[in-house]
Motif scaffolding. Structure first.
Motif, PDB file in Angstrom:
ATOM      1  N   ALA A   1       0.831  -1.202   0.000  1.00  0.00           N
ATOM      2  CA  ALA A   1       0.000   0.000   0.000  1.00  0.00           C
ATOM      3  C   ALA A   1       0.865   1.252   0.000  1.00  0.00           C
ATOM      4  O   ALA A   1       0.521   2.245  -0.637  1.00  0.00           O
ATOM      5  N   ILE A   2       2.006   1.207   0.711  1.00  0.00           N
ATOM      6  CA  ILE A   2       2.877   2.387   0.758  1.00  0.00           C
ATOM      7  C   ILE A   2       3.429   2.684  -0.630  1.00  0.00           C
ATOM      8  O   ILE A   2       3.357   3.811  -1.128  1.00  0.00           O
ATOM      9  N   VAL A   3       3.955   1.630  -1.290  1.00  0.00           N
ATOM     10  CA  VAL A   3       4.558   1.835  -2.616  1.00  0.00           C
ATOM     11  C   VAL A   3       3.502   2.279  -3.627  1.00  0.00           C
ATOM     12  O   VAL A   3       3.647   3.305  -4.304  1.00  0.00           O
ATOM     13  N   LEU A   4       2.378   1.519  -3.684  1.00  0.00           N
ATOM     14  CA  LEU A   4       1.343   1.849  -4.674  1.00  0.00           C
ATOM     15  C   LEU A   4       0.676   3.186  -4.347  1.00  0.00           C
ATOM     16  O   LEU A   4       0.417   3.995  -5.242  1.00  0.00           O
ATOM     17  N   GLY A   5       0.402   3.425  -3.057  1.00  0.00           N
ATOM     18  CA  GLY A   5      -0.263   4.659  -2.658  1.00  0.00           C
ATOM     19  C   GLY A   5       0.603   5.869  -2.954  1.00  0.00           C
ATOM     20  O   GLY A   5       0.114   6.905  -3.433  1.00  0.00           O
ATOM     21  N   LEU A   6       1.903   5.740  -2.696  1.00  0.00           N
ATOM     22  CA  LEU A   6       2.819   6.853  -2.967  1.00  0.00           C
ATOM     23  C   LEU A   6       2.872   7.141  -4.461  1.00  0.00           C
ATOM     24  O   LEU A   6       2.808   8.304  -4.889  1.00  0.00           O
ATOM     25  N   ALA A   7       2.952   6.054  -5.270  1.00  0.00           N
ATOM     26  CA  ALA A   7       2.991   6.229  -6.724  1.00  0.00           C
ATOM     27  C   ALA A   7       1.710   6.916  -7.200  1.00  0.00           C
ATOM     28  O   ALA A   7       1.749   7.870  -7.981  1.00  0.00           O
ATOM     29  N   LEU A   8       0.565   6.444  -6.697  1.00  0.00           N
ATOM     30  CA  LEU A   8      -0.725   7.034  -7.070  1.00  0.00           C
ATOM     31  C   LEU A   8      -0.756   8.519  -6.723  1.00  0.00           C
ATOM     32  O   LEU A   8      -1.164   9.370  -7.525  1.00  0.00           O
ATOM     33  N   ALA A   9      -0.263   8.828  -5.495  1.00  0.00           N
ATOM     34  CA  ALA A   9      -0.310  10.218  -5.040  1.00  0.00           C
ATOM     35  C   ALA A   9       0.561  11.103  -5.924  1.00  0.00           C
ATOM     36  O   ALA A   9       0.146  12.204  -6.311  1.00  0.00           O
ATOM     37  N   VAL A  10       1.768  10.624  -6.274  1.00  0.00           N
ATOM     38  CA  VAL A  10       2.654  11.438  -7.110  1.00  0.00           C
ATOM     39  C   VAL A  10       1.996  11.684  -8.462  1.00  0.00           C
ATOM     40  O   VAL A  10       1.989  12.813  -8.978  1.00  0.00           O
ATOM     41  N   LEU A  11       1.372  10.624  -9.020  1.00  0.00           N
ATOM     42  CA  LEU A  11       0.690  10.784 -10.306  1.00  0.00           C
ATOM     43  C   LEU A  11      -0.438  11.810 -10.206  1.00  0.00           C
ATOM     44  O   LEU A  11      -0.590  12.672 -11.079  1.00  0.00           O
ATOM     45  N   LEU A  12      -1.220  11.727  -9.116  1.00  0.00           N
ATOM     46  CA  LEU A  12      -2.363  12.634  -8.990  1.00  0.00           C
ATOM     47  C   LEU A  12      -1.907  14.080  -8.798  1.00  0.00           C
ATOM     48  O   LEU A  12      -2.490  15.003  -9.368  1.00  0.00           O
ATOM     49  N   VAL A  13      -0.848  14.262  -7.987  1.00  0.00           N
ATOM     50  CA  VAL A  13      -0.347  15.625  -7.785  1.00  0.00           C
ATOM     51  C   VAL A  13       0.197  16.172  -9.101  1.00  0.00           C
ATOM     52  O   VAL A  13      -0.040  17.340  -9.457  1.00  0.00           O
ATOM     53  N   ALA A  14       0.900  15.307  -9.851  1.00  0.00           N
ATOM     54  CA  ALA A  14       1.429  15.734 -11.143  1.00  0.00           C
ATOM     55  C   ALA A  14       0.273  16.112 -12.066  1.00  0.00           C
ATOM     56  O   ALA A  14       0.290  17.167 -12.705  1.00  0.00           O
ATOM     57  N   ALA A  15      -0.764  15.265 -12.111  1.00  0.00           N
ATOM     58  CA  ALA A  15      -1.918  15.542 -12.969  1.00  0.00           C
ATOM     59  C   ALA A  15      -2.545  16.870 -12.588  1.00  0.00           C
ATOM     60  O   ALA A  15      -2.940  17.659 -13.443  1.00  0.00           O
ATOM     61  N   LYS A  16      -2.595  17.128 -11.268  1.00  0.00           N
ATOM     62  CA  LYS A  16      -3.221  18.353 -10.785  1.00  0.00           C
ATOM     63  C   LYS A  16      -2.439  19.582 -11.224  1.00  0.00           C
ATOM     64  O   LYS A  16      -3.023  20.603 -11.571  1.00  0.00           O
ATOM     65  N   SER A  17      -1.085  19.474 -11.198  1.00  0.00           N
ATOM     66  CA  SER A  17      -0.347  20.691 -11.538  1.00  0.00           C
ATOM     67  C   SER A  17      -0.091  20.815 -13.032  1.00  0.00           C
ATOM     68  O   SER A  17       0.236  21.904 -13.482  1.00  0.00           O
ATOM     69  N   LEU A  18      -0.229  19.722 -13.790  1.00  0.00           N
ATOM     70  CA  LEU A  18       0.081  19.811 -15.212  1.00  0.00           C
ATOM     71  C   LEU A  18      -1.162  20.002 -16.081  1.00  0.00           C
ATOM     72  O   LEU A  18      -1.105  20.643 -17.111  1.00  0.00           O
ATOM     73  N   PHE A  19      -2.303  19.400 -15.658  1.00  0.00           N
ATOM     74  CA  PHE A  19      -3.505  19.525 -16.482  1.00  0.00           C
ATOM     75  C   PHE A  19      -4.435  20.586 -15.915  1.00  0.00           C
ATOM     76  O   PHE A  19      -4.160  21.151 -14.863  1.00  0.00           O
ATOM     77  N   GLY A  20      -5.548  20.780 -16.615  1.00  0.00           N
ATOM     78  CA  GLY A  20      -6.433  21.899 -16.297  1.00  0.00           C
ATOM     79  C   GLY A  20      -7.230  21.756 -15.010  1.00  0.00           C
ATOM     80  O   GLY A  20      -7.008  20.847 -14.225  1.00  0.00           O
ATOM     81  N   ARG A  21      -8.172  22.677 -14.846  1.00  0.00           N
ATOM     82  CA  ARG A  21      -8.936  22.761 -13.616  1.00  0.00           C
ATOM     83  C   ARG A  21      -9.789  21.523 -13.370  1.00  0.00           C
ATOM     84  O   ARG A  21      -9.986  21.113 -12.244  1.00  0.00           O
ATOM     85  N   TRP A  22     -10.334  20.950 -14.472  1.00  0.00           N
ATOM     86  CA  TRP A  22     -11.264  19.831 -14.315  1.00  0.00           C
ATOM     87  C   TRP A  22     -10.577  18.638 -13.671  1.00  0.00           C
ATOM     88  O   TRP A  22     -11.137  17.991 -12.786  1.00  0.00           O
ATOM     89  N   VAL A  23      -9.356  18.358 -14.118  1.00  0.00           N
ATOM     90  CA  VAL A  23      -8.609  17.249 -13.538  1.00  0.00           C
ATOM     91  C   VAL A  23      -8.359  17.529 -12.060  1.00  0.00           C
ATOM     92  O   VAL A  23      -8.535  16.661 -11.201  1.00  0.00           O
ATOM     93  N   GLY A  24      -7.995  18.780 -11.780  1.00  0.00           N
ATOM     94  CA  GLY A  24      -7.754  19.169 -10.394  1.00  0.00           C
ATOM     95  C   GLY A  24      -8.974  18.948  -9.523  1.00  0.00           C
ATOM     96  O   GLY A  24      -8.873  18.438  -8.410  1.00  0.00           O
TER      97      GLY A  24
END
Lengths: 233, 217
Positions: free
Chosen positions: A31-54
């Motif tokens: 859970a730590i490895v997968l959860g951390l990977a998921l979180a990094v992806l989501l934060v990246a998506a939030k800062s790279l894509f538009g408002r809707w993704v955020g």
């Protein structure tokens, strides 16, 4: 009435306990490895894509953070089979733990990303880096270094929360405890032993995460310490 | 086989009341214990400090579920037969006390130490310093994380269902056993938790902004 403690019956089940410990460690590590990977992806998506993704990411984070882990677990275990996704208890547990930890880690890492100064990002862009490169090389690692202590606490909390997976009969440490209790009728002794094991697991996870943090971010964390010193002076 | 209808919905909604009651009791008792622990943690006597930090370290490093089992089975061993509600509130209070003690200690320590010096230069006694200078500021600092922790507590009451106490999660399980419509049932259960927790999360975030507004960096 004087109570006679009998630990022998519990220690006779050492094999079972060991399996439970291994499953608890496995689930938490996964859970730590997968959860951390998921979180990094989501934060990246939030800062790279538009408002809707955020907004989608925010909705997921708020949904996970404001409902109990137990209910999320029930959703995965009882709910998902209805739409044709069949999982064993252990798989459902890993999925629920990953999604839960992912949401908390997203929130923590986002706070770290927000703490990176604008000038750093502008400096990156002025070096003709793409937005993705800036996020990857300029923002992410210093952000992770800064929030590593908070992430570590969250990981330890997840290890402790994994005990709740016994509610869907996953034979991790506390699930094992329930079985041993039924076999031996020595409830109190069983839970004393299991509690001590959890204590040892949590403390060693805490220590090794601190050590790991110093290993992964040696330069960055010392830079932060210098920053703090400069600010204090 | 029954279906998921109004009586079941009402049953679940009523159980949410027990969740709220359990939260309130655990928060009050745990808050009192946590306050005492925070004071011990800051005491000048080394033994008291050690005791408090040991207690906090242990409780924060074991699952709430284990605290619950230990108090449920442990108390009954010594001939104290408590209804599940008492075991549930006792163990949640123990859990609450360890976390609130740390939050509040941190808040007291976050008050700049010059405030202590200023207060003692005005010839305040330590008690007066606490009462008039430190605590009013510490309370401001501690309010957002305390409200935030309340969210954790509401969610964690769900695990007391394991000793047979019928709160929101247990009610959901019972209805699910009777009707087997998990999606509808647990969506409703999750929605009720969300309706309780989300406003608290927002309040915590709002307080963080308001309380920090006057604080220069």
């Amino acid at each position: 009435m004087r109570y006679q403690f009998q630990f022998d019956a519990v220690f006779a089940e050492a094999d079972r306990i060991l399996n439970g410990v291994l499953l608890t460690i496995g689930l938490s590590f996964g859970a730590i490895v997968l959860g951390l990977a998921l979180a990094v992806l989501l934060v990246a998506a939030k800062s790279l894509f538009g408002r809707w993704v955020g907004m989608l990411v925010d909705a997921y984070v708020e949904l996970m953070r404001n409902t109990p882990f137990l209910v999320q677990l029930f959703m995965m275990f009882f709910g998902l089979p209805l739409i044709g996704i069949r999982m064993s208890g252990t798989e459902a547990a890993l999925l629920a733990m990953t999604l839960n930890l992912g949401a908390y880690a997203t929130e923590i890492i986002r706070a770290g990303v927000d703490s990176i100064h604008r000038s750093q990002i502008e400096a990156g862009l002025s070096l003709a880096m793409t937005k993705r490169q800036v996020f990857q090389y300029v923002v992410l690692m210093p952000a992770l270094a800064r929030v590593w202590p908070a992430l570590s606490s969250q990981f330890v909390l997840m290890l402790l929360a994994s005990s709740i997976c016994s509610f869907i009969s996953v034979p991790e440490l506390s699930g094992t405890a329930a079985i041993i209790e039924q076999n031996t009728f020595r409830s109190f002794e069983t839970y004393i032993v299991v509690t001590l094991i959890y204590l040892a697991l949590a403390l060693s996870l805490k220590v090794s995460l601190l050590w790991l943090g110093r290993r992964i971010f040696p330069r960055l964390s010392s830079l932060d310490r210098l920053d703090a010193k400069a600010e204090a002076a | 086989m029954t279906t998921f209808g109004w009586p079941e919905v009402l049953f679940i909604v009523r159980a949410a009341g027990w969740t709220l009651l359990l939260t309130a009791i655990a928060f009050l008792i745990g808050g009192l214990m946590g306050g005492v622990l925070a004071i011990l943690r800051l005491s000048r006597v080394k033994l008291l400090r050690r005791f408090a930090s040991g207690y906090i370290l242990v409780i924060q490093s074991i699952p709430v579920l284990m605290v619950l089992f230990m108090s449920y089975y442990g108390l009954s061993l010594f001939g104290i037969e408590l209804p599940p509600f008492f075991a549930a509130s006792a163990s949640l209070a123990i859990y609450v006390s360890a976390y609130l003690a740390e939050i509040w200690r941190g808040s007291i320590e976050a008050v700049p130490f010059q405030q202590w010096e200023a207060s003692s230069s005005l010839a305040h006694s330590p008690a007066q310093t606490y009462r008039y200078v430190i605590l009013p500021q510490a309370v401001r600092i501690s309010l957002p994380p305390t409200v935030g922790f309340l969210v954790q507590l509401v969610k964690n009451t769900s695990i007391v269902s394991v000793v047979g106490f019928v709160e929101l999660s247990r009610a959901g399980q019972l209805v699910n056993n009777a009707t087997f419509q998990p999606f509808q049932i647990f969506t409703l259960v999750a929605a009720i938790y969300f309706a309780i927790c989300f406003p608290l999360s927002r309040l915590s975030r709002h307080l963080e902004k308001v309380m920090n507004a006057s604080r220069p960096h």
